[in-house]
Every structure is written in structure tokens, then in C-alpha cells.
Design a protein around this motif. Structure first.
Motif, short mmCIF file in Angstrom:
data_model
loop_
_atom_site.label_atom_id
_atom_site.label_comp_id
_atom_site.label_asym_id
_atom_site.label_seq_id
_atom_site.Cartn_x
_atom_site.Cartn_y
_atom_site.Cartn_z
N ARG A 209 0.83 -1.21 0.00
CA ARG A 209 0.00 0.00 0.00
C ARG A 209 0.87 1.26 0.00
NH1 ARG A 209 -4.42 -1.88 4.61
NH2 ARG A 209 -5.57 -3.38 3.28
N ARG A 210 1.95 1.23 0.76
CA ARG A 210 2.84 2.38 0.79
C ARG A 210 3.49 2.62 -0.57
NH1 ARG A 210 8.45 2.72 4.10
NH2 ARG A 210 9.14 1.79 2.13
N GLN A 211 3.91 1.54 -1.22
CA GLN A 211 4.51 1.68 -2.54
C GLN A 211 3.50 2.23 -3.55
OE1 GLN A 211 6.01 -2.23 -3.43
NE2 GLN A 211 7.94 -1.89 -2.37
N GLN A 212 2.24 1.76 -3.45
CA GLN A 212 1.21 2.27 -4.35
C GLN A 212 0.96 3.75 -4.11
OE1 GLN A 212 -1.98 -0.45 -3.43
NE2 GLN A 212 -1.40 -1.90 -5.04
N ALA A 213 0.92 4.14 -2.82
CA ALA A 213 0.70 5.55 -2.49
C ALA A 213 1.86 6.42 -3.00
CB ALA A 213 0.55 5.72 -0.98
N GLU A 214 3.09 5.92 -2.85
CA GLU A 214 4.26 6.66 -3.34
C GLU A 214 4.23 6.78 -4.84
OE1 GLU A 214 7.56 4.54 -1.78
OE2 GLU A 214 7.47 5.49 0.21
N ALA A 215 3.78 5.71 -5.53
CA ALA A 215 3.70 5.75 -6.99
C ALA A 215 2.66 6.77 -7.45
CB ALA A 215 3.37 4.36 -7.53
N VAL A 216 1.51 6.79 -6.78
CA VAL A 216 0.46 7.75 -7.12
C VAL A 216 0.95 9.18 -6.87
CG1 VAL A 216 -1.84 8.60 -6.48
CG2 VAL A 216 -1.43 6.14 -6.74
N LEU A 217 1.62 9.39 -5.74
CA LEU A 217 2.15 10.72 -5.41
C LEU A 217 3.18 11.18 -6.45
CD1 LEU A 217 2.25 13.06 -3.39
CD2 LEU A 217 4.03 11.81 -2.15
N PHE A 218 4.04 10.26 -6.85
CA PHE A 218 5.05 10.60 -7.85
C PHE A 218 4.40 10.95 -9.18
CE2 PHE A 218 7.95 9.21 -11.27
CZ PHE A 218 9.05 10.03 -11.00
N ALA A 219 3.39 10.17 -9.58
CA ALA A 219 2.69 10.44 -10.83
C ALA A 219 1.98 11.80 -10.78
CB ALA A 219 1.70 9.32 -11.12
N ARG A 220 1.35 12.09 -9.64
CA ARG A 220 0.67 13.37 -9.48
C ARG A 220 1.67 14.53 -9.57
NH1 ARG A 220 -4.76 13.65 -10.36
NH2 ARG A 220 -5.83 11.91 -9.37
N ARG A 221 2.82 14.35 -8.95
CA ARG A 221 3.84 15.40 -8.96
C ARG A 221 4.30 15.69 -10.39
NH1 ARG A 221 7.41 13.11 -5.99
NH2 ARG A 221 6.68 13.96 -4.01
N ARG A 222 4.54 14.62 -11.16
CA ARG A 222 4.95 14.80 -12.54
C ARG A 222 3.84 15.47 -13.36
NH1 ARG A 222 9.30 11.82 -14.29
NH2 ARG A 222 8.99 13.04 -16.20
N LEU A 223 2.60 15.11 -13.07
CA LEU A 223 1.47 15.68 -13.80
C LEU A 223 1.34 17.17 -13.52
CD1 LEU A 223 -0.96 15.01 -15.62
CD2 LEU A 223 -2.30 14.58 -13.55
N VAL A 224 1.49 17.54 -12.24
CA VAL A 224 1.38 18.96 -11.88
C VAL A 224 2.53 19.76 -12.49
CG1 VAL A 224 1.49 20.58 -9.94
CG2 VAL A 224 0.07 18.54 -9.77
N GLU A 225 3.74 19.17 -12.47
CA GLU A 225 4.88 19.87 -13.07
C GLU A 225 4.66 20.09 -14.56
OE1 GLU A 225 8.19 17.36 -12.18
OE2 GLU A 225 8.36 18.02 -10.08
N GLY A 226 4.10 19.08 -15.24
CA GLY A 226 3.80 19.25 -16.66
C GLY A 226 2.72 20.29 -16.90
N ALA A 227 1.70 20.27 -16.05
CA ALA A 227 0.60 21.25 -16.19
C ALA A 227 1.11 22.68 -15.97
CB ALA A 227 -0.51 20.92 -15.19
N LEU A 228 1.97 22.88 -14.99
CA LEU A 228 2.53 24.21 -14.76
C LEU A 228 3.36 24.68 -15.94
CD1 LEU A 228 3.59 23.89 -11.00
CD2 LEU A 228 1.71 25.26 -11.93
#
Length: 275
Positions: A209-228
Motif C-alpha cells: 500500500r505504501r509503494q502504491q501511495a508513493e507511486a500515485v504521489l510521484f505520478a501526481r507530482r509529474r502531472l502537476v509539473e507538466g501542467a505548470l
């Protein structure tokens, strides 16, 4: 402790000695005599104890009443010093699969780890005389090294060496430490790799579960960086076109773009007809 140096023992082509023994036996029979026949018979029996058959990539460690006389590595029918003990030592590469060990990584998380080690005897005399049961010695020392390395690194990490992510570095360290431990027994380590790596069953679900949460957080971070980056490109484009936006409109544009670009649902346009 005596330092044993591997050296060649006396060895002759066995067929030559066999031919000489046949000639000696025929001569003794031809000459006859009450003394000659018994003497030759005893001599032939003694000479016969020097024969041994050695397969490719095998050796014989020869000892004479507890004294090391040397190592024979010639293949085929070989004759060496008679009345000696000849211990067989394989020089072939051997796969050793360690059992699954439960250890704690550097973060204190319980994990299961196992490895496959490719080794062979490089110095037969050391393998026999320096340690007691060299194969058991390899097993014990391998477990010590695996536990030590597992405790030095985390199971997984993004910004530093880890057991799961740095297989090349871990392999080099495993081979290096194993070679340092086993060279005293004349063992050469060709390769060593981790064959099993997993969290212990009692924490496996939580860590997944922790690995999945970290993966989702990493994906969100990359998505926000791209959106900015896209928002910045839009504002730069407006500026080049001479379109000046007020602070209120700029904030509204940025908000709408970020919501549209980072949402996990399709955007539904709304037409404002109230103004």
C-alpha cells in the motif's frame, strides 16, 4: 596454522606403469623362484595402490600418512605415489542457492532475501586442509555476507542505493565480500546475485500500500509539473501576442487550466450566458 600451498604431486601416465608391471610380472613368472615370486607379488600390490582415474576438471589431493605430498590434476588413468590417500576435489563451477533468510534492512523493515552463488575450488589443498568441510564453510560464510549486506541498504529507495533498485552495485559488493571471506579456503567466486527479495509476509500488504501511495504521489507530482509548464507556455504566448490579462483573469485562467490538466476526469465545458 600451517599455510598450505597447492603444488603438483608426482604423477605418471598410468598405462606406462601398467605396462611395466605386466612386464615385471611375466619376467618373475619366467624366472620363478621361491623368493622372486613373493617379492614381485608384494611389489606389484604396492605399485597398484598408486593408480587413480581422474575425470576432466577434477583433482586428487595426495597425502602420505598425514603429510601433504601434492595435488594431481592430470586426466585419465594416472599413477602417483603408492600407499597414499587420494581425496577427490572437483574443480567445476557449482551453483549454490542460499535458503531464504529473514533479515532487517537498514530501515528496520523485515525482509526475505536469498541468493545464487557461482563458485569453484581454485586451490584444492587449501579447500581440504585449511577449513573443515569447505562446502559447509561456503554455506555459512555466504549466509553471514548476505545478512550483512541486507542490513546495510534499504529494501527500496529512489535517491540512494537500495537492494531492489541497485542490482549492479549490490552484485559487485556481494561478490567482493564473498571472495574476501572464502579465499582462505581456496574458493573462487565467479558470480553472485540476489535470487529472492520480498518483504516479510507480516508487513507485505502494508508495504505494498505504501509503494502504491508513493507511486500515485510521484505520478501526481509529474502531472502537476507538466501542467505548470503548459500554463507558463500559454501565458508566454499571450504576452507575445500582446494580450494583457488582468491579475483576476490570469488567476482564473491558471485555475481553469490546472483543473483541466490535472483532473482524472474528462473536462465538461460550461458556457456562461449570464453576462
Amino acid at each position: 596454522m600451517e599455510d598450505i600451498i597447492d603444488r603438483p604431486a608426482l604423477s605418471v601416465n598410468g598405462f606406462i606403469i601398467l605396462a611395466l608391471m605386466i612386464v615385471l610380472a611375466l619376467t618373475a613368472v619366467g624366472v620363478g623362484g621361491e623368493i622372486t615370486l613373493p617379492f614381485v607379488s608384494i611389489l606389484l600390490l604396492i605399485l597398484g595402490t598408486g593408480f587413480t582415474i581422474i575425470n576432466p576438471n577434477e583433482s586428487r589431493v595426495v597425502t602420505f600418512f598425514g603429510r601433504y605430498m601434492g595435488t594431481v590434476t592430470k586426466n585419465g588413468l594416472v599413477w602417483t605415489i603408492p600407499i597414499t590417500k587420494k581425496q577427490n576435489v572437483s574443480l567445476r563451477f557449482i551453483n549454490f542457492t542460499s535458503p531464504k533468510l529473514k533479515v532487517n534492512d537498514s530501515n528496520g523493515n523485515p525482509i526475505e532475501i536469498g541468493s545464487v552463488i557461482v563458485w569453484r575450488v581454485e586451490n584444492a589443498a587449501k579447500a581440504i586442509f585449511t577449513v573443515d568441510a569447505y562446502q559447509e564453510f561456503i554455506s555459512n560464510q555466504s549466509e553471514i555476507v548476505i545478512r550483512s549486506i541486507a542490513a546495510q541498504y534499504p529494501y527500496d529507495a529512489e535517491d540512494k542505493t537500495s537492494l531492489r533498485g541497485s542490482t549492479g552495485e549490490i552484485t559487485e559488493k556481494l561478490v567482493s565480500e564473498l571472495q574476501e571471506k572464502l579465499q582462505i579456503a581456496g574458493i573462487f567466486i565467479k558470480d553472485a546475485k540476489i535470487s529472492h527479495l520480498a518483504y516479510s509476509p507480516e508487513i507485505a500488504v502494508a508495504m505494498l500500500r505504501r509503494q502504491q501511495a508513493e507511486a500515485v504521489l510521484f505520478a501526481r507530482r509529474r502531472l502537476v509539473e507538466g501542467a505548470l509548464g503548459i500554463v507558463d507556455d500559454v501565458l508566454t504566448h499571450y504576452k507575445k501576442q500582446g494580450i494583457n490579462l488582468s491579475d483576476e483573469h490570469r488567476i482564473e485562467l491558471i485555475n481553469n487550466l490546472l483543473v483541466t490538466l490535472t483532473s482524472d476526469r474528462e473536462a465538461n465545458p460550461i458556457v456562461n450566458v449570464g453576462k
